[in-house]
Design an enzyme around this catalytic site. Structure first.
Site, PDB file in Angstrom:
ATOM      1  N   SER A   1       0.823  -1.198   0.000  1.00  0.00           N
ATOM      2  CA  SER A   1       0.000   0.000   0.000  1.00  0.00           C
ATOM      3  C   SER A   1       0.867   1.262   0.000  1.00  0.00           C
ATOM      4  O   SER A   1       1.711   1.418  -0.877  1.00  0.00           O
ATOM      5  CB  SER A   1      -0.934  -0.045   1.213  1.00  0.00           C
ATOM      6  OG  SER A   1      -1.999   0.830   1.033  1.00  0.00           O
TER       7      SER A   1
ATOM      8  N   ASP B   1      -5.643  -3.255  -2.618  1.00  0.00           N
ATOM      9  CA  ASP B   1      -4.583  -3.054  -1.630  1.00  0.00           C
ATOM     10  C   ASP B   1      -3.921  -4.354  -1.171  1.00  0.00           C
ATOM     11  O   ASP B   1      -4.587  -5.320  -0.812  1.00  0.00           O
ATOM     12  CB  ASP B   1      -5.238  -2.375  -0.413  1.00  0.00           C
ATOM     13  CG  ASP B   1      -4.212  -1.783   0.520  1.00  0.00           C
ATOM     14  OD1 ASP B   1      -3.207  -2.442   0.802  1.00  0.00           O
ATOM     15  OD2 ASP B   1      -4.446  -0.640   0.963  1.00  0.00           O
TER      16      ASP B   1
END
Ligand SMILES: *[C@@H]1O[C@H](CO)[C@@H](O)[C@H](O)[C@H]1NC(C)=O
Length: 394
Positions: free
Chosen positions: A78, A216
């Site tokens: 991320s 993510d």
């Protein structure tokens, strides 16, 4: 030694260093070095601030070098994945300088955070995901241009999760030989790993005829340290690992999962993705456990430094609070970590305990080790090539 000779030697060593030779592979050295950066949105300012310190310590030894010249692998999830790309993408095609230094990364967050996390206008009928992601997408395309995974300055390992196929996708330099379809644009990889469900739309793209619909990397591993170590062990044999693992701060009590989903949009997302959720292990603590038990020989205690704020004020735990005041406070937390004692996690109780040195001191020692490792490899490599023996930096 005569002042002139000393001067000439210094000039020569600067000249040699000026070539900024890439780090020779681990086979020439004693260790494999890994930098791992957790996910956490705007809280990425915390690990970026810690890296500013390490970067300075390394530049004090050789001003021409960057982090990518010392770590065999930089891995991230991320926000940590985005940071990985900023630190390893070449500043221009063929350059050996990275696009960003750590202090430029901090600057980047502060400048662009408010636009990345800009709420939709009130008249926009779409409420979920919370952000449309357009600014981040344009920014990633503008900065990373056409650079691909095979062009990074050192190996990278970046996690993401395919929400159609329901499995993790790991963009790893090590996998490129066998899985050429992973040689995607760095911008696509960055947008994939940072597409936090409920905050940003998933990132769909094609590469080499393969379709991706990615979200993510936290869905696979919010702390990518274990993934990076696995990649290294699969591909670099059994050299001792030297690891720096950076967290993005967690608040003390309960609420550990609080920062991962936006409450408003969660209700709309969850029912359709329950299969994804069943795969999820937000296992930051478990990562310590695995690392300590699976790799006791490969990862000795003194080679492992985890820097994490275990006491983040709960109001700072939101991953999308990009108000200038909050970002300033996050930077303060990062600086504060430097003066804190090093914390280790007890494998059995998951309770942190303190060592008798500060994180800054530990980072200084790490810089020594990284520098020595690099010198050793350059020396052994130049000896092997039968060239002039490498001149130690004085
Ligand atoms: C990287 O991959 C691209 C696209 O496949 C290729 O054209 C290029 O030659 C590769 N570059 C390097 C340095 O391997």
């Amino acid at each position: 030694m005569s002042p002139f000779l000393l001067f000439a030697l210094m000039l020569f060593s600067q000249f040699m260093a000026g070539f900024n030779t890439p780090l020779p592979p681990p086979i020439y050295g004693d260790h494999v070095s890994i930098l791992s950066i957790d996910g956490g949105g705007i809280k990425g300012i915390i690990p970026a601030t810690v890296l500013v310190y390490l970067d300075k310590a390394l530049k004090a030894k050789d001003p021409t070098t960057s982090l990518a010249d010392y770590f065999d692998v930089i891995s991230g999830t991320s926000t940590g994945g985005l940071m990985t790309l900023m630190l390893t993408a070449p500043s221009s095609p063929g350059s050996n300088q990275p696009l960003f230094t750590p202090s430029e990364v901090v600057q980047f967050y502060k400048e662009n955070g408010p636009d990345i996390f800009k709420l939709r206008p009130l008249w926009d009928p779409i409420r979920c995901p919370k952000y449309d992601g357009v600014f981040l997408r344009n920014k990633a395309r503008e900065l990373l241009k056409k650079t691909r995974l095979n062009q990074t300055l050192t190996n990278v390992v970046i996690t993401s999760f395919d929400e159609q196929k329901i499995y993790p996708v790991i963009f790893s330099s090590f996998k490129l030989k066998t899985q050429t379809y992973l040689n995607a644009l760095l911008s696509d990889i960055g947008l994939a790993t940072s597409a936090a469900p409920t905050f940003f739309p998933s990132h769909e793209f094609q590469n080499d005829g393969v379709k991706f619909d990615l979200i993510d990397g936290a869905m696979a591993a919010n702390n990518p340290a274990l993934v990076a170590a696995s990649e290294v062990i699969q591909h670099s044999g059994d050299k001792e690992i030297l690891m720096l693992s950076l967290g993005t701060g967690i608040p003390k009590p309960k609420e550990k999962l609080g920062g991962i989903f936006d409450l408003g949009c969660q209700a709309a997302w969850l029912p359709f993705h329950i299969d994804v959720i069943s795969e999820v292990a937000f296992s930051t603590d478990m990562t310590h456990y695995y690392l300590a038990t699976i790799f006791p020989g490969l990862l000795p205690d003194e080679n492992y430094l985890r820097i994490e704020e275990y006491n983040l004020p709960p109001y700072m735990n939101e991953m999308d609070n990009a108000k200038p005041r909050n970002m300033k406070n996050l930077e303060k937390v990062g600086k504060g970590l430097l003066t804190q004692k090093v914390k280790r996690m007890k494998v059995n109780t998951f309770q942190p305990f303190e060592l008798d040195q500060t994180n800054a001191q530990a980072l200084d020692r790490l810089a020594e080790k990284l520098f020595a490792e690099r010198q050793l490899r350059l020396k052994r490599k130049s000896m092997e090539e039968g060239g002039r023996p490498f001149i130690e930096t004085i």
